[in-house]
Design a protein around this motif. Sequence first.
Motif, mmCIF file in Angstrom:
data_model
loop_
_atom_site.group_PDB
_atom_site.id
_atom_site.type_symbol
_atom_site.label_atom_id
_atom_site.label_comp_id
_atom_site.label_asym_id
_atom_site.label_seq_id
_atom_site.Cartn_x
_atom_site.Cartn_y
_atom_site.Cartn_z
ATOM 1 N N TYR A 68 -70.390 67.684 -20.600
ATOM 2 C CA TYR A 68 -71.814 67.943 -20.344
ATOM 3 C C TYR A 68 -72.155 69.387 -20.689
ATOM 4 C CZ TYR A 68 -76.111 68.950 -17.765
ATOM 5 O OH TYR A 68 -77.377 69.346 -17.423
ATOM 6 N N ALA A 127 -75.780 72.032 -20.385
ATOM 7 C CA ALA A 127 -77.173 72.180 -19.948
ATOM 8 C C ALA A 127 -78.089 72.656 -21.073
ATOM 9 C CB ALA A 127 -77.239 73.158 -18.769
ATOM 10 N N ASP A 148 -73.221 63.022 -16.226
ATOM 11 C CA ASP A 148 -74.393 63.875 -16.055
ATOM 12 C C ASP A 148 -74.374 64.369 -14.607
ATOM 13 O OD1 ASP A 148 -76.858 65.050 -15.677
ATOM 14 O OD2 ASP A 148 -77.923 63.609 -16.928
ATOM 15 N N ASP A 199 -76.355 66.183 -13.020
ATOM 16 C CA ASP A 199 -77.679 66.229 -12.397
ATOM 17 C C ASP A 199 -78.056 64.896 -11.761
ATOM 18 O OD1 ASP A 199 -77.989 68.862 -13.243
ATOM 19 O OD2 ASP A 199 -78.906 68.267 -15.137
ATOM 20 N N THR A 200 -77.586 63.793 -12.337
ATOM 21 C CA THR A 200 -77.975 62.467 -11.848
ATOM 22 C C THR A 200 -76.818 61.678 -11.252
ATOM 23 O OG1 THR A 200 -77.563 61.460 -14.017
ATOM 24 C CG2 THR A 200 -79.785 62.345 -13.613
ATOM 25 N N LYS A 233 -78.804 68.337 -21.415
ATOM 26 C CA LYS A 233 -79.848 68.336 -20.386
ATOM 27 C C LYS A 233 -80.850 67.212 -20.588
ATOM 28 C CE LYS A 233 -81.518 70.588 -16.776
ATOM 29 N NZ LYS A 233 -80.700 70.785 -15.543
#
Length: 669
Positions: free
Chosen positions: A43, A45, A464, A466-467, A580
């Motif tokens: 990953y 960003a 990911d 973030d999720t 991202k």
Amino acid sequence: MRTVHFTILSAGLAALVTGCAPPDPGPAGEWPHHGADLKSSKYSALDQINAENFAQLEVAWRWESADARLQGAYDTGSYTATPLMVGGKVYAATSHGQVAALDPATGEQLWLYDPRSWARELPTQLPRRTRGIEYWTDGEAERILIATLGKQLVSIDAATGKPDPAFGTNGMVDLTGDLGGGDWVTANLAHSAPPIVVRDTVVVGSKIHDYVSHRNNPPGHIRAYDVRTGELKWRFHTIPQEGEPFTETWGDESWRWQGNTNAWTMLAADEELGYVYIPLSTPTNDYYGGERIGDNLFAESIVCLDVETGERVWHFQTVHHGIWDYDIGSAPNVLDIVVDGKPIKALAQVSKTAFAYVFDRATGEPVWPIEERPVPQSRVPGEVLSPTQPFPTKPAAFDRQGATEDDLIDFTPELRAEALEIASKLKLGPIFEPLIVEGEDGKLGTLVVPGAGGGASFPGASIDPDTGILYVDSFTGPTGISVVSTADNVTQSQPEPGTSEYRYELKYQPVGGPQGLPLLKPPYRRLTAIDMNTGEHVFQVAQGPGPKDHPAIRHLDLPDLGSSHSGSGAVAQGGILVTKTILIDFLPARVAPPFDPTRGEEEETEEPQTGGHLRALDKATGAVLAEVWVDRHFHGAPMTYWHDGRQYIAVAGGGGREPAELVALALPR
């Protein structure tokens, strides 16, 4: 090819137009490890490259692999090594283990170090390729580390390209040693995956030739060295030795001579906990276990080790007494999730079985129950399978498991009838259907699904953070397999009848479908998104058109079927890069024929590679948002980095019958 028209100016280009350079993201714009980080997230960003401008990508630079300069070296397979970018330099390995530092804006070679691994390589080490390198720093010293096919662990000064004289002997440790004794055939030992450095400890797996006819193949014991001195710190026995727990899982003391059970793929770690996570493969001899009765720990297990001591913290065996070559072929993913309101430091391991096994990474406790369920038993003389195998209750399998007549293609009545005729020569059944002796009940062999080249192999999964969504690219790779008596039959691994030390060895059987189509229903390649907070699939979509333009089915106007085995061999693409805003992958223009194990899982096909599309995918649906054509067939894992106001995507490609090179793409200046 899809034509994409955009009127939105990208954020990066808009900043240049207005005279304001975008801010430097600092370390967030680097790529210091094979999987981006020790967690193997894959990953970044970075978001200068996004769906709106992706189709504008152009080649910024190319670097031809330094292997092109070698004379007298063995040929290599496809070029798969993932580069790193740290401190304003790109670091790249070649298939033969040379290491170069490159200018991140131009690809200009700044230095090159050749450990002469190619002079130590042997014919058994096929296919010849190095998958990557590792970076380490203590804030002052910076080192690039590589484990080579020539059995070397090398530490290189990242600034000068010179071997570190304080490390081992002139910067090298000879990896033929430190296995704990034994009369091993070290010619079958090599190293292709990058080592991993955790808390100043270098942890190394191994690549060991399998399908052998003798009993002294090397064991895949894990070794760890001091990153500054190269001194051996500890060794973990992947096959337990005398006085250790679990030797009883190797019948007739077969632990004394069994080999393999190695970590041939990438590793992952939690530096805060000080734990390293080891995915392990099948023991010798992969498809017959009559000489190793029992569960055979720690084969086909994920093992958590204390990186300071090498002590086992916990383990989980994904396949008991494996005979299907369902080794764990990828690094696990380290992630933090919230399940039913409870925060969990988790570990997710995808596998060739098409299961994702999810644990509390500190304790090894499954996040969702994993049930031991009864499975069919073997009729092969001397073979004793485990009565049960582990089945995760969540997440659901991400690819086809096992096969019945209902799974055979039925695009037309004629194709259906031909598929039934082909399948009648094979034994169909669930995922852990036993192998048979060739000719049993008139069958050639067992149809193994997902197959040794199916499920999830070395590309693994991406996260990911973030999720909490896990993305996994998988293949349906049905493989026809039987075993044959080595006293009477010549097999692929046994040149002369009666010369094997095993009673039975594998024999691959043809599984080609009607008129060159796959035998089973689509999809043949899938992208699956799994919400790791709930264990539920978010979406699953076919990846690539597949054979929908085949003359026998072209008139049906079918949707995408999934490109059966893209690239060379089974699972040759590098996996999914998560940024991202988008997912990035590669789809070759040429679709290879169905997986032929007799060719080798990753050997080159006769047809030359012809390039393909680098694609931007929607993170919520998997839909293709944009794509750009490249004239090189990519095999490595895509990575991304930031330099001088510009985001780059770099991928290794070529090799075999086309030039091996590292290609970097970026938006126009």
